[in-house]
Design an enzyme around this catalytic site. Structure first.
Site, short mmCIF file in Angstrom:
data_model
loop_
_atom_site.label_atom_id
_atom_site.label_comp_id
_atom_site.label_asym_id
_atom_site.label_seq_id
_atom_site.Cartn_x
_atom_site.Cartn_y
_atom_site.Cartn_z
N SER A 2 13.97 19.80 -0.78
CA SER A 2 13.75 20.68 -1.91
C SER A 2 15.04 21.39 -2.32
O SER A 2 16.02 20.71 -2.66
CB SER A 2 12.62 21.65 -1.56
N ASP A 12 3.13 16.09 -5.03
CA ASP A 12 3.90 17.32 -4.80
C ASP A 12 3.75 18.22 -6.05
O ASP A 12 4.14 17.83 -7.14
CB ASP A 12 5.35 16.88 -4.57
N HIS A 68 4.40 18.45 -1.02
CA HIS A 68 5.75 19.00 -0.85
C HIS A 68 6.03 19.46 0.58
O HIS A 68 7.12 19.95 0.88
CB HIS A 68 5.91 20.20 -1.81
N1 LIG Z 1 6.13 30.00 -0.92
C1 LIG Z 1 5.92 28.95 -1.85
C2 LIG Z 1 6.11 27.60 -1.23
C3 LIG Z 1 7.46 27.45 -0.69
C4 LIG Z 1 7.66 26.08 -0.10
O1 LIG Z 1 6.88 25.14 -0.30
N2 LIG Z 1 8.72 25.98 0.64
C5 LIG Z 1 9.06 24.73 1.22
C6 LIG Z 1 10.48 24.40 0.84
S1 LIG Z 1 10.67 24.43 -0.92
C7 LIG Z 1 8.97 24.81 2.73
O2 LIG Z 1 9.59 24.03 3.42
N3 LIG Z 1 8.21 25.77 3.24
C8 LIG Z 1 8.17 26.04 4.65
C9 LIG Z 1 7.27 25.17 5.46
O3 LIG Z 1 6.47 24.39 4.90
O4 LIG Z 1 7.38 25.25 6.70
C10 LIG Z 1 4.53 29.04 -2.38
O5 LIG Z 1 3.77 29.76 -1.79
O6 LIG Z 1 4.24 28.35 -3.38
#
Ligand SMILES: N[C@@H](CCC(=O)N[C@@H](CS)C(=O)NCC(=O)O)C(=O)O
Length: 318
Positions: free
Chosen positions: A185, A262, A296
């Protein structure tokens, strides 16, 4: 559904040789004694470690992870390194606890290094107001706008400070000529721009669900405007799709892995097709894998991380 786009080009850059000499002469040596060990866990025969250190670029204490595969034991063989850059809201922990990459790093004998995603604990007003800007959202750029420009220098942190630190602190096991990078990402974009802005620094590059054309999406516009200011001519210097059009370095193949459902892909935050089109227009090889039904999350990453290690291992001859 998946598709493959491949085309070829061959360029060489004297800038790279020159830049490398400047980078290598310009640094203070980092030794193991300057790192504090936060944790160490045996996994797949190697060790997943987390260290902290005082960063000169970010002017704060930072954690980073290092996986030392079983082949590193004894210290008599030089191994390739792959850096992994995480996405929004992550620290150095998400990838090491959720992706299962250690199995593949151990199979291939690859050292894996993972930085945090922004400076931590510097307390700039507004730095934790939103999840897509400030803390855990450094975007791997060097900010030029106040009040961010003092600390938010993630590009220099990753590509100079941490890059050099790893070679110095782990000099008995790191092969400086076999270094690659991958990410997810925001971090996938970080991997792409780190490679494209520093030709030759990373020999292999891949990305999961990368933001590919940030100047065209809401996340990118917010981050680049916030860190660089309103002058959009500065934004293009940090946009992978724009940078690839001007790439003039050693031959590269980009591997992009994208889940078809995604939400951020569907919402046009990621725009991998724009990157593929730009690569095509200048003859840079790119492989886009569209994975049916994947989202995603780290479930997507865990499912295909092995293929990415195969890709890096082939190029880095691991
Ligand atoms: N906080 C965001 C999502 C953020 C998100 O998806 N982050 C990804 C990277 S862009 C991630 O790796 N999150 C941490 C995880 O899944 O452990 C939401 O609630 O929509």
């Amino acid at each position: 559904m998946s598709f493959l786009v491949l085309s070829f080009c061959c360029h060489h850059s004297l800038h790279y040789l020159f830049d490398n000499i400047v980078v290598r002469c310009d640094c203070k040596k980092t030794t193991m004694e300057q790192l504090s060990l936060v944790s160490s866990n045996k996994i797949f025969g190697g060790y997943q470690k987390v260290y902290s250190h005082q960063s000169s670029e970010l002017k704060c204490k930072m954690n980073f992870s290092v996986y030392l595969p079983p082949q590193a034991e004894g210290g008599d063989v030089k191994l390739p390194v792959v850096f992994y850059l995480s996405g929004l809201t992550c620290s150095e922990q998400n990838f090491i606890t959720k992706s299962g990459f250690q199995r593949y790093a151990a199979d291939h004998g690859i050292i894996v290094v993972g930085p945090d995603t922004s400076p931590r604990g510097v307390k700039i007003p507004g730095d934790d107001d939103s999840w897509d800007f400030g803390v855990a959202a450094g975007f791997y750029v060097d900010a030029t706008k106040e009040p961010w420009s003092t600390n938010y220098r993630m590009a220099s942190y990753v590509n100079k400070e941490l890059y050099e630190l790893v070679q110095q602190a782990f000099n008995n096991v790191v092969d400086p000529d076999r270094i690659g990078i991958m990410g997810h990402s925001m971090g996938g974009h970080g991997a792409l721009i780190s490679t494209l802005r520093n030709p030759g620094l990373y020999k292999s590059v891949s990305a999961f669900a990368p933001i590919c054309n940030p100047i065209q999406g809401p996340w990118g516009a917010k981050a680049l405007g916030g860190y660089l200011g309103d002058d959009k001519s500065k934004w293009v210097e940090w946009d992978a799709t724009e940078l690839v059009k001007k790439y003039d370095g050693p031959p590269l193949t980009l591997l992009i892995d994208q889940g078809s459902i995604d939400q951020f892909y569907v919402d046009k935050q990621l725009l991998p097709e724009n990157l593929v089109e730009a690569c095509r227009s200048v003859g840079v090889p790119v492989i886009l894998k569209l994975r049916e039904g994947y989202d995603h999350s780290y479930y997507h990453i865990a499912s295909y991380i092995g293929e990415h290690f195969d890709f890096h291992a082939k190029i880095l001859k691991a």
